[in-house]
Design a protein around this motif. Structure first.
Motif, PDB file in Angstrom:
ATOM      1  N   ASN A 154       0.853  -1.183   0.000  1.00  0.00           N
ATOM      2  CA  ASN A 154       0.000   0.000   0.000  1.00  0.00           C
ATOM      3  C   ASN A 154       0.896   1.242   0.000  1.00  0.00           C
ATOM      4  O   ASN A 154       1.568   1.557   0.983  1.00  0.00           O
ATOM      5  CB  ASN A 154      -0.893  -0.049   1.253  1.00  0.00           C
ATOM      6  CG  ASN A 154      -1.748   1.180   1.439  1.00  0.00           C
ATOM      7  OD1 ASN A 154      -1.389   2.286   1.031  1.00  0.00           O
ATOM      8  ND2 ASN A 154      -2.883   0.993   2.099  1.00  0.00           N
ATOM      9  N   GLU A 155       0.918   1.929  -1.136  1.00  0.00           N
ATOM     10  CA  GLU A 155       1.816   3.078  -1.340  1.00  0.00           C
ATOM     11  C   GLU A 155       1.658   4.139  -0.235  1.00  0.00           C
ATOM     12  O   GLU A 155       2.639   4.617   0.326  1.00  0.00           O
ATOM     13  CB  GLU A 155       1.498   3.679  -2.724  1.00  0.00           C
ATOM     14  CG  GLU A 155       2.341   4.857  -3.146  1.00  0.00           C
ATOM     15  CD  GLU A 155       3.508   4.452  -4.050  1.00  0.00           C
ATOM     16  OE1 GLU A 155       3.311   3.651  -4.979  1.00  0.00           O
ATOM     17  OE2 GLU A 155       4.608   4.952  -3.803  1.00  0.00           O
ATOM     18  N   ASP A 156       0.399   4.486   0.086  1.00  0.00           N
ATOM     19  CA  ASP A 156       0.170   5.546   1.087  1.00  0.00           C
ATOM     20  C   ASP A 156       0.660   5.127   2.469  1.00  0.00           C
ATOM     21  O   ASP A 156       1.246   5.926   3.205  1.00  0.00           O
ATOM     22  CB  ASP A 156      -1.321   5.901   1.176  1.00  0.00           C
ATOM     23  CG  ASP A 156      -1.794   6.587  -0.095  1.00  0.00           C
ATOM     24  OD1 ASP A 156      -0.937   7.178  -0.793  1.00  0.00           O
ATOM     25  OD2 ASP A 156      -3.005   6.504  -0.394  1.00  0.00           O
ATOM     26  N   ALA A 157       0.408   3.865   2.813  1.00  0.00           N
ATOM     27  CA  ALA A 157       0.830   3.368   4.128  1.00  0.00           C
ATOM     28  C   ALA A 157       2.351   3.415   4.220  1.00  0.00           C
ATOM     29  O   ALA A 157       2.920   3.825   5.241  1.00  0.00           O
ATOM     30  CB  ALA A 157       0.311   1.949   4.341  1.00  0.00           C
ATOM     31  N   ALA A 158       3.018   3.006   3.127  1.00  0.00           N
ATOM     32  CA  ALA A 158       4.485   3.021   3.129  1.00  0.00           C
ATOM     33  C   ALA A 158       5.003   4.458   3.257  1.00  0.00           C
ATOM     34  O   ALA A 158       5.963   4.717   3.985  1.00  0.00           O
ATOM     35  CB  ALA A 158       5.020   2.357   1.867  1.00  0.00           C
ATOM     36  N   TYR A 207       7.802   7.047   6.274  1.00  0.00           N
ATOM     37  CA  TYR A 207       8.840   8.077   6.105  1.00  0.00           C
ATOM     38  C   TYR A 207       8.509   9.315   6.936  1.00  0.00           C
ATOM     39  O   TYR A 207       9.377   9.911   7.555  1.00  0.00           O
ATOM     40  CB  TYR A 207       8.985   8.468   4.624  1.00  0.00           C
ATOM     41  CG  TYR A 207       9.554   7.380   3.744  1.00  0.00           C
ATOM     42  CD1 TYR A 207      10.918   7.319   3.492  1.00  0.00           C
ATOM     43  CD2 TYR A 207       8.743   6.428   3.159  1.00  0.00           C
ATOM     44  CE1 TYR A 207      11.459   6.335   2.667  1.00  0.00           C
ATOM     45  CE2 TYR A 207       9.265   5.437   2.337  1.00  0.00           C
ATOM     46  CZ  TYR A 207      10.621   5.394   2.097  1.00  0.00           C
ATOM     47  OH  TYR A 207      11.142   4.416   1.293  1.00  0.00           O
ATOM     48  N   ARG A 208       7.217   9.674   6.944  1.00  0.00           N
ATOM     49  CA  ARG A 208       6.810  10.864   7.717  1.00  0.00           C
ATOM     50  C   ARG A 208       7.009  10.628   9.209  1.00  0.00           C
ATOM     51  O   ARG A 208       7.554  11.477   9.907  1.00  0.00           O
ATOM     52  CB  ARG A 208       5.334  11.203   7.438  1.00  0.00           C
ATOM     53  CG  ARG A 208       5.108  11.930   6.130  1.00  0.00           C
ATOM     54  CD  ARG A 208       3.732  12.595   6.105  1.00  0.00           C
ATOM     55  NE  ARG A 208       2.637  11.635   6.253  1.00  0.00           N
ATOM     56  CZ  ARG A 208       2.125  10.921   5.246  1.00  0.00           C
ATOM     57  NH1 ARG A 208       2.610  11.053   4.020  1.00  0.00           N
ATOM     58  NH2 ARG A 208       1.140  10.078   5.456  1.00  0.00           N
ATOM     59  N   PRO A 227      14.573  10.244   4.967  1.00  0.00           N
ATOM     60  CA  PRO A 227      14.672  10.724   3.574  1.00  0.00           C
ATOM     61  C   PRO A 227      13.953   9.755   2.629  1.00  0.00           C
ATOM     62  O   PRO A 227      14.075   8.546   2.792  1.00  0.00           O
ATOM     63  CB  PRO A 227      16.179  10.722   3.301  1.00  0.00           C
ATOM     64  CG  PRO A 227      16.845  10.630   4.626  1.00  0.00           C
ATOM     65  CD  PRO A 227      15.878   9.988   5.565  1.00  0.00           C
ATOM     66  N   SER A 228      13.210  10.278   1.658  1.00  0.00           N
ATOM     67  CA  SER A 228      12.320   9.426   0.856  1.00  0.00           C
ATOM     68  C   SER A 228      13.079   8.557  -0.147  1.00  0.00           C
ATOM     69  O   SER A 228      12.500   7.676  -0.759  1.00  0.00           O
ATOM     70  CB  SER A 228      11.296  10.282   0.135  1.00  0.00           C
ATOM     71  OG  SER A 228      11.983  11.124  -0.765  1.00  0.00           O
ATOM     72  N   ASP A 229      14.396   8.788  -0.321  1.00  0.00           N
ATOM     73  CA  ASP A 229      15.130   7.926  -1.258  1.00  0.00           C
ATOM     74  C   ASP A 229      15.805   6.747  -0.543  1.00  0.00           C
ATOM     75  O   ASP A 229      16.587   6.028  -1.145  1.00  0.00           O
ATOM     76  CB  ASP A 229      16.175   8.733  -2.026  1.00  0.00           C
ATOM     77  CG  ASP A 229      17.294   9.244  -1.120  1.00  0.00           C
ATOM     78  OD1 ASP A 229      17.107   9.233   0.114  1.00  0.00           O
ATOM     79  OD2 ASP A 229      18.351   9.638  -1.648  1.00  0.00           O
ATOM     80  N   PRO A 237      11.251  -0.310   8.265  1.00  0.00           N
ATOM     81  CA  PRO A 237      12.593   0.088   8.657  1.00  0.00           C
ATOM     82  C   PRO A 237      12.698  -0.066  10.169  1.00  0.00           C
ATOM     83  O   PRO A 237      11.728  -0.447  10.828  1.00  0.00           O
ATOM     84  CB  PRO A 237      12.630   1.566   8.274  1.00  0.00           C
ATOM     85  CG  PRO A 237      11.216   2.015   8.492  1.00  0.00           C
ATOM     86  CD  PRO A 237      10.333   0.821   8.205  1.00  0.00           C
ATOM     87  N   SER A 238      13.866   0.209  10.730  1.00  0.00           N
ATOM     88  CA  SER A 238      13.987   0.197  12.176  1.00  0.00           C
ATOM     89  C   SER A 238      13.069   1.281  12.759  1.00  0.00           C
ATOM     90  O   SER A 238      12.875   2.337  12.147  1.00  0.00           O
ATOM     91  CB  SER A 238      15.432   0.432  12.580  1.00  0.00           C
ATOM     92  OG  SER A 238      15.970   1.527  11.867  1.00  0.00           O
ATOM     93  N   ALA A 239      12.503   1.019  13.956  1.00  0.00           N
ATOM     94  CA  ALA A 239      11.458   1.880  14.512  1.00  0.00           C
ATOM     95  C   ALA A 239      12.017   3.011  15.378  1.00  0.00           C
ATOM     96  O   ALA A 239      11.526   3.277  16.472  1.00  0.00           O
ATOM     97  CB  ALA A 239      10.465   1.026  15.307  1.00  0.00           C
ATOM     98  N   ASN A 240      13.050   3.675  14.878  1.00  0.00           N
ATOM     99  CA  ASN A 240      13.633   4.835  15.569  1.00  0.00           C
ATOM    100  C   ASN A 240      13.349   6.089  14.745  1.00  0.00           C
ATOM    101  O   ASN A 240      12.995   5.986  13.566  1.00  0.00           O
ATOM    102  CB  ASN A 240      15.150   4.655  15.689  1.00  0.00           C
ATOM    103  CG  ASN A 240      15.779   4.302  14.347  1.00  0.00           C
ATOM    104  OD1 ASN A 240      15.555   3.202  13.826  1.00  0.00           O
ATOM    105  ND2 ASN A 240      16.518   5.235  13.767  1.00  0.00           N
TER     106      ASN A 240
END
Ligand code: TXA
Ligand code: MG
Length: 343
Positions: free
Chosen positions: A47-51, A55-56, A61-63, A144-147
Protein backbone atom coordinates in the motif's frame (compact mmCIF):
# COMPACT_ATOMS: atom_id res chain seq x y z
CA UNK A 1 -2.41 10.66 17.24
CA UNK A 2 -3.03 8.26 20.10
CA UNK A 3 -0.50 5.41 20.22
CA UNK A 4 -1.79 2.10 21.63
CA UNK A 5 0.70 0.00 23.56
CA UNK A 6 -0.08 -3.68 22.96
CA UNK A 7 1.72 -6.09 25.26
CA UNK A 8 2.43 -9.42 23.54
CA UNK A 9 4.34 -11.81 25.78
CA UNK A 10 4.00 -14.55 23.15
CA UNK A 11 1.80 -15.45 20.20
CA UNK A 12 -0.04 -17.95 22.42
CA UNK A 13 -0.65 -15.70 25.42
CA UNK A 14 -1.87 -12.53 23.65
CA UNK A 15 -3.59 -13.44 20.35
CA UNK A 16 -6.13 -10.60 20.74
CA UNK A 17 -3.47 -7.89 21.04
CA UNK A 18 -1.65 -9.39 18.08
CA UNK A 19 -4.87 -9.38 16.05
CA UNK A 20 -5.47 -5.71 16.91
CA UNK A 21 -1.98 -4.88 15.63
CA UNK A 22 -2.56 -6.90 12.45
CA UNK A 23 -5.91 -5.16 11.85
CA UNK A 24 -4.26 -1.74 12.16
CA UNK A 25 -1.66 -2.78 9.56
CA UNK A 26 -4.31 -4.20 7.22
CA UNK A 27 -6.21 -0.89 7.47
CA UNK A 28 -3.15 1.12 6.40
CA UNK A 29 -1.88 2.11 9.88
CA UNK A 30 1.61 2.09 11.40
CA UNK A 31 2.70 -0.46 14.02
CA UNK A 32 6.10 -0.83 15.71
CA UNK A 33 6.85 -4.49 16.43
CA UNK A 34 9.73 -6.66 17.68
CA UNK A 35 11.99 -8.74 15.46
CA UNK A 36 15.06 -10.78 16.43
CA UNK A 37 17.31 -7.91 15.25
CA UNK A 38 15.71 -4.58 16.24
CA UNK A 39 12.14 -3.25 16.45
CA UNK A 40 10.61 -2.45 13.05
CA UNK A 41 8.09 0.24 12.12
CA UNK A 42 5.62 -1.65 9.98
CA UNK A 43 3.03 -0.77 7.36
CA UNK A 44 1.25 -2.73 4.64
CA UNK A 45 4.08 -3.06 2.13
CA UNK A 46 1.83 -3.19 -0.92
CA UNK A 47 0.00 0.00 0.00
CA UNK A 48 1.82 3.08 -1.34
CA UNK A 49 0.17 5.55 1.09
CA UNK A 50 0.83 3.37 4.13
CA UNK A 51 4.48 3.02 3.13
CA UNK A 52 4.78 6.79 2.67
CA UNK A 53 3.44 7.32 6.19
CA UNK A 54 6.50 5.43 7.53
CA UNK A 55 8.84 8.08 6.11
CA UNK A 56 6.81 10.86 7.72
CA UNK A 57 6.67 9.19 11.13
CA UNK A 58 10.44 8.57 11.17
CA UNK A 59 11.52 11.77 9.44
CA UNK A 60 13.30 9.50 6.94
CA UNK A 61 14.67 10.72 3.57
CA UNK A 62 12.32 9.43 0.86
CA UNK A 63 15.13 7.93 -1.26
CA UNK A 64 16.12 5.45 1.49
CA UNK A 65 14.18 2.26 0.62
CA UNK A 66 12.39 -0.04 3.06
CA UNK A 67 12.74 -3.78 3.73
CA UNK A 68 9.69 -5.96 2.93
CA UNK A 69 9.12 -8.60 5.61
CA UNK A 70 7.49 -11.89 4.62
CA UNK A 71 6.39 -14.95 6.62
CA UNK A 72 6.69 -17.70 4.01
CA UNK A 73 8.81 -18.52 0.96
CA UNK A 74 5.80 -18.61 -1.40
CA UNK A 75 5.50 -14.82 -1.26
CA UNK A 76 9.01 -14.32 -2.63
CA UNK A 77 8.21 -14.64 -6.39
CA UNK A 78 5.40 -12.06 -6.00
CA UNK A 79 7.96 -9.48 -4.92
CA UNK A 80 11.18 -10.54 -6.69
CA UNK A 81 11.27 -10.71 -10.50
CA UNK A 82 14.25 -13.06 -10.41
CA UNK A 83 15.27 -15.42 -7.64
CA UNK A 84 18.81 -16.57 -8.50
CA UNK A 85 20.09 -19.89 -7.14
CA UNK A 86 22.33 -17.99 -4.70
CA UNK A 87 19.19 -16.49 -3.14
CA UNK A 88 17.58 -19.91 -2.82
CA UNK A 89 20.69 -21.30 -1.12
CA UNK A 90 20.84 -18.39 1.33
CA UNK A 91 17.12 -18.66 2.06
CA UNK A 92 17.40 -22.38 2.79
CA UNK A 93 20.34 -21.78 5.13
CA UNK A 94 19.45 -18.53 6.93
CA UNK A 95 15.69 -17.91 6.66
CA UNK A 96 13.84 -17.29 8.84
CA UNK A 97 16.56 -15.11 10.36
CA UNK A 98 18.57 -11.88 10.33
CA UNK A 99 19.36 -11.77 6.59
CA UNK A 100 17.93 -9.35 4.02
CA UNK A 101 18.33 -10.02 0.29
CA UNK A 102 18.22 -7.31 -2.38
CA UNK A 103 16.69 -8.69 -5.58
CA UNK A 104 15.18 -7.28 -8.80
CA UNK A 105 11.62 -6.23 -7.92
CA UNK A 106 8.27 -6.97 -9.53
CA UNK A 107 5.74 -4.28 -10.43
CA UNK A 108 3.75 -5.19 -7.29
CA UNK A 109 6.30 -3.41 -5.11
CA UNK A 110 5.33 0.27 -4.72
CA UNK A 111 7.94 2.94 -5.49
CA UNK A 112 7.57 4.25 -1.95
CA UNK A 113 8.99 0.92 -0.70
CA UNK A 114 11.87 0.62 -3.15
CA UNK A 115 12.77 4.30 -3.03
CA UNK A 116 12.45 4.43 -6.82
CA UNK A 117 15.11 1.68 -7.35
CA UNK A 118 14.41 -1.37 -9.56
CA UNK A 119 15.37 -3.68 -6.69
CA UNK A 120 13.68 -4.57 -3.42
CA UNK A 121 15.06 -5.71 -0.05
CA UNK A 122 13.28 -8.77 1.40
CA UNK A 123 13.58 -10.45 4.80
CA UNK A 124 11.87 -13.42 6.47
CA UNK A 125 12.34 -12.65 10.19
CA UNK A 126 12.88 -15.36 12.79
CA UNK A 127 10.93 -13.69 15.61
CA UNK A 128 7.62 -15.52 16.08
CA UNK A 129 5.64 -12.41 17.03
CA UNK A 130 6.84 -10.67 13.84
CA UNK A 131 5.94 -13.68 11.70
CA UNK A 132 2.49 -14.11 13.23
CA UNK A 133 1.81 -10.39 12.80
CA UNK A 134 2.71 -10.57 9.09
CA UNK A 135 0.62 -13.73 8.66
CA UNK A 136 -2.44 -12.14 10.29
CA UNK A 137 -2.02 -8.93 8.28
CA UNK A 138 -2.01 -11.01 5.09
CA UNK A 139 0.44 -8.72 3.27
CA UNK A 140 4.21 -8.28 3.19
CA UNK A 141 5.09 -5.73 5.89
CA UNK A 142 7.41 -2.85 4.97
CA UNK A 143 9.50 -1.97 8.00
CA UNK A 144 12.59 0.09 8.66
CA UNK A 145 13.99 0.20 12.18
CA UNK A 146 11.46 1.88 14.51
CA UNK A 147 13.63 4.83 15.57
CA UNK A 148 13.53 8.47 14.55
CA UNK A 149 15.80 8.81 11.51
CA UNK A 150 19.44 9.20 12.58
CA UNK A 151 19.12 7.93 16.15
CA UNK A 152 20.17 4.45 17.38
CA UNK A 153 17.82 1.62 16.36
CA UNK A 154 15.39 0.45 19.07
CA UNK A 155 15.98 -2.86 20.81
CA UNK A 156 13.18 -2.51 23.39
CA UNK A 157 9.58 -1.30 23.29
CA UNK A 158 10.63 1.57 25.58
CA UNK A 159 13.08 2.82 22.89
CA UNK A 160 10.15 2.86 20.41
CA UNK A 161 7.99 4.72 22.94
CA UNK A 162 10.76 7.29 23.46
CA UNK A 163 11.02 7.96 19.71
CA UNK A 164 7.56 7.35 18.25
CA UNK A 165 4.88 7.96 20.90
CA UNK A 166 2.10 10.02 19.26
CA UNK A 167 3.55 9.41 15.76
CA UNK A 168 2.31 5.84 15.13
CA UNK A 169 -0.92 3.90 15.72
CA UNK A 170 0.49 1.16 17.94
CA UNK A 171 3.61 -0.28 19.52
CA UNK A 172 3.72 -4.04 20.14
CA UNK A 173 5.76 -4.67 23.28
CA UNK A 174 7.37 -8.07 22.75
CA UNK A 175 10.42 -7.75 24.98
CA UNK A 176 14.10 -7.24 24.19
CA UNK A 177 15.53 -8.05 20.74
CA UNK A 178 17.98 -10.95 20.76
CA UNK A 179 20.59 -9.94 18.17
CA UNK A 180 20.40 -6.21 18.90
CA UNK A 181 21.78 -5.01 15.53
CA UNK A 182 19.96 -4.90 12.20
CA UNK A 183 20.00 -7.73 9.67
CA UNK A 184 22.79 -8.32 7.20
CA UNK A 185 21.86 -6.80 3.83
CA UNK A 186 23.26 -8.67 0.80
CA UNK A 187 22.66 -7.66 -2.80
CA UNK A 188 22.12 -10.52 -5.26
CA UNK A 189 21.12 -8.16 -8.05
CA UNK A 190 24.66 -7.71 -9.40
CA UNK A 191 27.34 -10.12 -10.66
CA UNK A 192 29.00 -10.90 -7.32
CA UNK A 193 26.95 -11.15 -4.10
CA UNK A 194 27.79 -8.02 -2.12
CA UNK A 195 27.24 -7.25 1.53
CA UNK A 196 25.83 -3.73 1.80
CA UNK A 197 25.37 -3.81 5.57
CA UNK A 198 26.97 -6.35 7.95
CA UNK A 199 24.63 -7.77 10.58
CA UNK A 200 23.33 -10.84 12.36
CA UNK A 201 24.58 -13.27 9.67
CA UNK A 202 28.34 -12.83 9.29
CA UNK A 203 30.35 -12.50 6.06
CA UNK A 204 32.14 -15.73 7.01
CA UNK A 205 28.77 -17.57 7.20
CA UNK A 206 27.72 -16.18 3.81
CA UNK A 207 31.02 -17.24 2.20
CA UNK A 208 30.55 -20.79 3.48
CA UNK A 209 27.35 -21.03 1.45
CA UNK A 210 28.17 -18.91 -1.62
CA UNK A 211 31.97 -18.89 -1.90
CA UNK A 212 32.69 -15.50 -3.42
CA UNK A 213 31.09 -12.64 -1.44
CA UNK A 214 32.25 -9.02 -1.60
CA UNK A 215 31.88 -6.45 1.13
CA UNK A 216 30.96 -3.00 -0.15
CA UNK A 217 33.75 -0.52 0.73
CA UNK A 218 31.16 1.80 2.31
CA UNK A 219 30.81 -0.73 5.16
CA UNK A 220 34.13 0.40 6.62
CA UNK A 221 35.02 3.62 4.76
CA UNK A 222 33.34 6.99 4.32
CA UNK A 223 31.90 7.56 0.87
CA UNK A 224 33.62 10.05 -1.38
CA UNK A 225 31.76 13.26 -2.21
CA UNK A 226 29.34 12.63 -5.10
CA UNK A 227 29.83 8.82 -5.06
CA UNK A 228 26.65 6.81 -5.70
CA UNK A 229 25.65 4.59 -2.76
CA UNK A 230 24.97 0.89 -3.47
CA UNK A 231 22.60 1.12 -0.52
CA UNK A 232 21.06 4.55 0.03
CA UNK A 233 21.19 4.03 3.82
CA UNK A 234 25.00 4.23 3.64
CA UNK A 235 25.14 7.90 2.91
CA UNK A 236 23.26 9.09 5.97
CA UNK A 237 24.64 9.65 9.46
CA UNK A 238 23.28 6.87 11.61
CA UNK A 239 22.97 5.32 15.01
CA UNK A 240 24.21 8.51 16.61
CA UNK A 241 23.50 9.69 20.13
CA UNK A 242 23.36 13.46 20.65
CA UNK A 243 26.92 13.45 21.99
CA UNK A 244 29.96 13.57 19.71
CA UNK A 245 31.45 10.06 19.49
CA UNK A 246 35.13 9.32 18.80
CA UNK A 247 36.17 5.72 18.16
CA UNK A 248 39.48 4.86 19.85
CA UNK A 249 41.46 1.87 18.57
CA UNK A 250 44.04 0.55 21.00
CA UNK A 251 44.71 -1.96 23.79
CA UNK A 252 43.18 -1.69 27.26
CA UNK A 253 46.02 0.28 28.86
CA UNK A 254 46.38 2.74 25.97
CA UNK A 255 42.61 3.28 25.81
CA UNK A 256 42.42 4.04 29.54
CA UNK A 257 45.46 6.36 29.33
CA UNK A 258 44.02 8.27 26.36
CA UNK A 259 40.58 8.70 27.92
CA UNK A 260 41.79 9.57 31.43
CA UNK A 261 44.01 12.35 30.03
CA UNK A 262 40.88 13.93 28.53
CA UNK A 263 38.75 13.71 31.67
CA UNK A 264 36.31 16.67 31.87
CA UNK A 265 32.64 17.43 32.53
CA UNK A 266 30.46 15.60 29.99
CA UNK A 267 33.25 13.24 28.87
CA UNK A 268 32.23 9.57 28.93
CA UNK A 269 33.68 6.24 27.86
CA UNK A 270 31.76 3.58 25.91
CA UNK A 271 33.84 0.56 26.73
CA UNK A 272 34.24 -3.15 27.37
CA UNK A 273 33.57 -4.62 30.81
CA UNK A 274 37.33 -5.27 31.17
CA UNK A 275 38.06 -1.52 30.74
CA UNK A 276 35.90 -0.18 33.59
CA UNK A 277 38.33 -0.59 36.50
CA UNK A 278 41.07 1.55 34.92
CA UNK A 279 38.82 4.43 33.79
CA UNK A 280 38.51 7.76 35.66
CA UNK A 281 35.55 9.06 33.63
CA UNK A 282 31.93 7.81 33.82
CA UNK A 283 31.59 4.76 31.61
CA UNK A 284 28.83 2.83 29.87
CA UNK A 285 29.76 -0.75 29.08
CA UNK A 286 28.74 -2.55 25.88
CA UNK A 287 29.90 -6.08 26.61
CA UNK A 288 33.07 -8.10 26.96
CA UNK A 289 36.05 -7.34 24.69
CA UNK A 290 36.03 -10.84 23.17
CA UNK A 291 32.24 -11.20 23.05
CA UNK A 292 30.88 -9.63 19.85
CA UNK A 293 27.44 -11.18 20.44
CA UNK A 294 27.21 -9.38 23.77
CA UNK A 295 28.41 -6.12 22.15
CA UNK A 296 25.81 -6.36 19.36
CA UNK A 297 23.08 -7.02 21.90
CA UNK A 298 24.05 -4.08 24.15
CA UNK A 299 25.33 -1.38 21.78
CA UNK A 300 22.18 0.56 20.84
CA UNK A 301 20.86 0.62 24.39
CA UNK A 302 24.30 1.83 25.57
CA UNK A 303 24.23 4.69 23.02
CA UNK A 304 20.80 5.74 24.27
CA UNK A 305 21.94 5.60 27.90
CA UNK A 306 24.77 8.01 27.08
CA UNK A 307 22.13 10.52 25.96
CA UNK A 308 20.09 9.93 29.12
CA UNK A 309 23.19 10.83 31.14
CA UNK A 310 23.81 13.97 29.06
CA UNK A 311 27.14 12.85 27.67
CA UNK A 312 28.74 15.52 25.47
CA UNK A 313 31.85 13.70 24.24
CA UNK A 314 32.12 9.90 24.15
CA UNK A 315 35.31 7.91 23.62
CA UNK A 316 34.24 4.49 22.34
CA UNK A 317 36.66 1.56 22.56
CA UNK A 318 36.96 0.09 19.07
CA UNK A 319 35.80 -3.54 18.74
CA UNK A 320 37.53 -6.40 16.96
CA UNK A 321 36.19 -6.72 13.40
CA UNK A 322 35.89 -10.51 13.01
CA UNK A 323 32.54 -12.25 12.69
CA UNK A 324 29.70 -10.28 14.24
CA UNK A 325 32.34 -7.71 15.30
CA UNK A 326 32.28 -6.24 11.77
CA UNK A 327 28.64 -5.24 12.26
CA UNK A 328 29.39 -3.69 15.66
CA UNK A 329 32.35 -1.80 14.15
CA UNK A 330 30.21 -0.59 11.22
CA UNK A 331 27.54 0.87 13.55
CA UNK A 332 30.12 2.54 15.78
CA UNK A 333 31.94 4.04 12.77
CA UNK A 334 28.68 5.64 11.70
CA UNK A 335 27.81 6.77 15.22
CA UNK A 336 31.24 8.44 15.22
CA UNK A 337 30.82 9.83 11.68
CA UNK A 338 34.11 7.99 10.88
CA UNK A 339 36.08 9.93 13.51
CA UNK A 340 38.67 7.28 14.54
CA UNK A 341 41.84 7.70 16.63
CA UNK A 342 44.39 4.88 16.24
CA UNK A 343 46.72 4.62 19.25
O1 TXA B 1 17.04 -5.97 10.94
C1 TXA B 1 16.55 -5.21 10.10
O2 TXA B 1 16.89 -5.24 8.91
C2 TXA B 1 15.52 -4.19 10.60
C3 TXA B 1 14.29 -4.98 11.06
C4 TXA B 1 13.15 -4.10 11.41
O3 TXA B 1 13.92 -5.91 10.08
N1 TXA B 1 15.19 -3.25 9.56
C5 TXA B 1 16.04 -2.29 9.16
O4 TXA B 1 15.56 -1.45 8.19
O5 TXA B 1 17.16 -2.16 9.63
P1 TXA B 1 16.25 -0.06 7.81
O6 TXA B 1 15.29 0.59 6.89
O7 TXA B 1 16.60 0.67 9.02
O8 TXA B 1 17.49 -0.47 6.99
C6 TXA B 1 17.36 -1.00 5.68
C7 TXA B 1 18.64 -0.84 4.92
C8 TXA B 1 18.91 0.62 4.59
O9 TXA B 1 20.29 0.88 4.74
C9 TXA B 1 18.49 0.71 3.11
O10 TXA B 1 19.20 1.72 2.43
C10 TXA B 1 18.84 -0.68 2.62
O11 TXA B 1 18.54 -1.55 3.68
N2 TXA B 1 18.02 -1.06 1.45
C11 TXA B 1 16.69 -1.25 1.40
N3 TXA B 1 16.30 -1.53 0.14
C12 TXA B 1 17.40 -1.55 -0.62
C13 TXA B 1 17.66 -1.78 -2.01
N4 TXA B 1 16.67 -2.05 -2.86
N5 TXA B 1 18.94 -1.68 -2.45
C14 TXA B 1 19.95 -1.41 -1.58
N6 TXA B 1 19.76 -1.19 -0.26
C15 TXA B 1 18.52 -1.24 0.21
MG1 MG C 1 17.49 1.97 10.36
Amino acid sequence: METKILKVASIFENPDELQQAADILAQGGLVAFPTETVYGLGANGLNEDAARAIYRAKGRPSDNPLILHICDMETLPQLAREVPSAAVRLALEFWPGPLTMVLPKTSQVPDAVSGGLDTVAIRFPGNLIARELIRRCGKPVAAPSANLSGSPSPTTAQHCIDDLMGRVDAIVDGGICGVGLESTVISLAGEVPTVLRPGGITVEQLRKVLGDVQVDPAVTHPMAEGQKAASPGMKYKHYAPKARVILVDGNQADFAGYVNERKADGVFALCFSEDIAALEVPAVCYGGEKRPGEQAHALFDALRRLDDQNAQLVFAHCPNQDGLGLAVYNRLLRAAAFDVVRL
